[in-house]
Design a protein around this motif. Structure first.
Motif: not given
Length: 337
Positions: A148-155, A162-166, A178-183, A187-194
């Motif tokens: 459960g340390r990595v999964y595919q999120s869907r929001q 939005r589908v991201n790597c959590a 703690y949860c960090a999202l990444r595209g 070619d994705s530059s999306f990075r965001q902490d929940m």
């Protein structure tokens, strides 16, 4: 009898308001700083390491030094000025005229409970991204997903899916903190902490030895484990902790709860193109590594620095697939200690 002298203030109240209401992003750009995407609340100062400007324009925070401040402190630190000189520069700049929206300063609210993004029906896209694009070993990715340390999120955000790597960090009671999202694409530059994420609880790969490796990002931690596995090293033996930034907050917390650890290996990025605000070359990752080495050695730990031959350990891993075998063997030998 000593006469009382009234000291004249260098600025009027109106001028003081103008100084502190100046938009720090406009001011930074005007004085040669380049900004790029950060997260929903900040913009990152390019080639600065961990320096971020708040989008509301009222301050900055530097993860490298774990401190921030207002626009006057920004000018003093990054333009190397005395306080009065910095205030005069801000007051005389055009940045105030460019400010279109000012948010009044607010007290920092108490951190609420972290709400993890929903997990998608499957993890195929993230699994493909990590194993095919990032070249991380499938067994390692599967193991992190199973924990459960990595999964595919869907929001659904503003009507869009939005589908991201959590990447998840847990506390000692296995509660997500703690949860960090990444595209999940090259070619994705999306990075965001929940929202409500606490970087004290970093992404961790558990081990059983007396050694811990520290990284700036989860992908680098898994890449390092992959490089070890490629050389026949038991990747499950040692602990790995990711900070999610250029810091040591998560490592310090980890060490408080793991008294068995005797050896620390610092694996910060190799920022060969990094620069200070004045343009002076500055390898942010390796300079910080030297600082932390001294800090932890003073606490009695054996401390080593492992510098990636590329910018970071994932680039080091992916580059092996594009190089002759002789270079692969030479670089892989660096993983042995």
């Amino acid at each position: 009898m000593r006469s009382q002298v009234t000291r004249k203030m260098p600025f009027t109240e109106e001028q003081m308001q103008k100084i502190y209401n100046t938009n720090i992003i406009d001011f930074a750009r005007e004085h040669g700083f380049e900004v790029e995407k950060g997260d929903k609340a900040t913009l990152h100062v390019k080639n600065s390491g961990g320096l971020y400007l708040f989008k509301h324009g009222r301050g900055f925070y530097c993860f490298t030094e774990e401190k921030g401040g207002n626009i006057v402190e920004f000018a003093m630190k990054y333009l190397n000025m005395e306080k009065l000189e910095a205030m005069e520069l801000i007051l005389g700049s055009k940045a105030y005229e460019q400010t279109t929206h000012v948010v009044a300063p607010q007290e920092k609210p108490e951190r609420g409970e972290l709400q993890l993004p929903p997990r998608d029906q499957n993890d195929r896209r993230v699994f493909a991204y990590l194993t095919k694009t990032r070249k991380i070993d499938p067994e390692i990715v599967q193991d992190m997903m199973k924990q459960g340390r990595v999964y595919q999120s869907r929001q659904e955000i503003n009507g869009k899916i939005r589908v991201n790597c959590a990447f998840i960090g847990y506390d000692e009671k296995e509660v997500p903190r703690y949860c960090a999202l990444r595209g999940p694409s090259a070619d994705s530059s999306f990075r965001q902490d929940m929202e409500n994420s606490d970087k004290t609880y970093g992404f961790t790969m558990t081990g059983r030895s007396q050694r811990v490796y520290e990284f700036e990002a989860p992908i680098d931690a898994m890449s390092h484990a992959t490089l070890c596995k490629m050389q026949g090293i038991d990747w499950r033996k040692d602990y790995r902790v990711s900070e999610g930034c250029l810091s040591s907050r998560a490592l310090r917390h980890f060490l408080e709860h793991h008294p068995e650890i005797k050896e620390i290996v610092l694996c910060y990025d190799n920022d060969v193109d990094g620069k200070l605000a004045d343009g002076t070359p500055h390898n942010h990752g390796q300079v910080r590594a030297e600082e932390e080495k001294r800090n932890f050695e003073a606490q009695g730990y054996r401390v080593y620095i492992q510098t990636p031959t590329q910018k970071d350990f994932n680039k080091m891993l992916t580059s092996l697939y594009d190089r002759p075998a002789v270079y692969v063997e030479e670089e892989a030998d660096e993983m042995e200690r």
